[in-house]
Scaffold this active site. Structure first.
Site, PDB file in Angstrom:
ATOM      1  N   LEU A 121       0.744  -1.328   0.136  1.00 20.05           N
ATOM      2  CA  LEU A 121      -0.130  -0.065  -0.005  1.00 20.05           C
ATOM      3  C   LEU A 121       1.122   1.352  -0.099  1.00 20.05           C
ATOM      4  O   LEU A 121       0.287   2.313   0.061  1.00 20.05           O
ATOM      5  CB  LEU A 121      -0.901  -0.127   1.080  1.00 20.05           C
ATOM      6  CG  LEU A 121      -1.840  -1.431   1.188  1.00 20.05           C
ATOM      7  CD1 LEU A 121      -2.730  -1.208   2.489  1.00 20.05           C
ATOM      8  CD2 LEU A 121      -2.791  -1.680  -0.029  1.00 20.05           C
ATOM      9  N   CYS A 122       2.080   1.265   0.099  1.00 16.39           N
ATOM     10  CA  CYS A 122       3.060   2.294  -0.308  1.00 16.39           C
ATOM     11  C   CYS A 122       3.035   3.093  -1.784  1.00 16.39           C
ATOM     12  O   CYS A 122       3.013   2.121  -2.551  1.00 16.39           O
ATOM     13  CB  CYS A 122       4.240   2.141   0.117  1.00 16.39           C
ATOM     14  SG  CYS A 122       4.737   2.160   1.935  1.00 16.39           S
ATOM     15  N   HIS A 123       2.896   4.158  -1.884  1.00 17.56           N
ATOM     16  CA  HIS A 123       3.134   4.776  -3.101  1.00 17.56           C
ATOM     17  C   HIS A 123       4.537   4.699  -3.666  1.00 17.56           C
ATOM     18  O   HIS A 123       5.225   5.200  -2.990  1.00 17.56           O
ATOM     19  CB  HIS A 123       2.476   6.117  -3.214  1.00 17.56           C
ATOM     20  CG  HIS A 123       0.953   6.152  -2.938  1.00 17.56           C
ATOM     21  ND1 HIS A 123       0.339   6.198  -1.554  1.00 17.56           N
ATOM     22  CD2 HIS A 123      -0.268   6.292  -3.417  1.00 17.56           C
ATOM     23  CE1 HIS A 123      -0.829   6.183  -1.715  1.00 17.56           C
ATOM     24  NE2 HIS A 123      -1.364   6.132  -2.849  1.00 17.56           N
ATOM     25  N   MET A 151       8.258   5.906   5.146  1.00 21.83           N
ATOM     26  CA  MET A 151       8.514   4.766   5.022  1.00 21.83           C
ATOM     27  C   MET A 151       9.977   4.483   4.190  1.00 21.83           C
ATOM     28  O   MET A 151      10.779   3.448   4.725  1.00 21.83           O
ATOM     29  CB  MET A 151       7.499   3.704   4.474  1.00 21.83           C
ATOM     30  CG  MET A 151       6.280   3.852   5.136  1.00 21.83           C
ATOM     31  SD  MET A 151       6.348   3.197   6.746  1.00 21.83           S
ATOM     32  CE  MET A 151       6.876   1.538   6.456  1.00 21.83           C
ATOM     33  N   ASP A 190      24.898  -8.530   7.622  1.00 21.48           N
ATOM     34  CA  ASP A 190      25.128  -9.549   6.869  1.00 21.48           C
ATOM     35  C   ASP A 190      26.756  -9.384   6.241  1.00 21.48           C
ATOM     36  O   ASP A 190      27.339 -10.672   6.332  1.00 21.48           O
ATOM     37  CB  ASP A 190      24.424  -9.103   5.299  1.00 21.48           C
ATOM     38  CG  ASP A 190      24.929 -10.166   4.346  1.00 21.48           C
ATOM     39  OD1 ASP A 190      24.792 -11.572   4.586  1.00 21.48           O
ATOM     40  OD2 ASP A 190      25.445  -9.760   3.270  1.00 21.48           O
TER      41      ASP A 190
END
Length: 168
Positions: free
Chosen positions: A75-77, A112, A127
């Site tokens: 739902l992020c643009h 976000m 990592d």
């Protein structure tokens, strides 16, 4: 309870329509930490980690992650970022602080994207160093500042509205 805009009246998720929102300058700053052994931090600083320059690869990974946020977070643009700035600091001998500032001229915010940048930078550090320090911890990922749009300014440090962004 406040109505959640990502759900319709039947409780089904949907992408919020931002077509009528004004285009404004959006800024978001997020931060997080990687806690690690002092010997691991020394190796990172000396650029002696076998896989390469840890912080520079984490910076590139973070920038790349901002561009992929809409593909990974439902739902992020999709947004066009104006800038992405990643900074690293060592506030002590056992941690790296990651800061990401993202700017865009858009109809919706870049919180976000900033949080994604910090998360991926931290994961990249993990990592690249996991073979020498499996006890590392990724902690304190948070939004520190945001401006632009209808909801105004959020500043975690001041918990108030401001007219200018903090320096990172």
């Amino acid at each position: 309870m406040t109505e959640l805009p990502h759900f319709d009246s039947d409780g089904k998720s949907h992408m919020v329509d931002v077509g009528d929102k004004p285009i404004t300058q959006r800024i978001a700053i997020a931060s997080g930490k990687v806690r690690l052994a002092a010997t691991t931090l020394a190796m990172i600083r000396d650029r002696s980690v076998q896989k390469g320059d840890v912080l520079e690869l984490a910076r590139v990974a973070a920038v790349m992650a901002t561009k992929r946020t809409a593909e990974l977070i439902p739902l992020c643009h999709p947004l066009r970022m104006n800038s992405v700035e990643i900074k690293f600091a060592s506030p002590d001998e056992v941690s790296i602080r990651i800061s990401a500032q993202v700017t865009a001229t858009e109809r919706t915010g870049v919180e976000m994207e900033a949080l994604m940048a910090v998360s991926v930078a931290a994961l990249t550090i993990y990592d690249m160093c996991k073979s020498i320090d499996r006890a590392m911890q990724i902690t304190d990922i948070q939004l520190d500042y945001k401006s632009g749009g209808k909801s105004g300014v959020f500043d975690r440090e001041k918990q108030s509205d401001l007219s200018r962004p903090p320096k990172t």
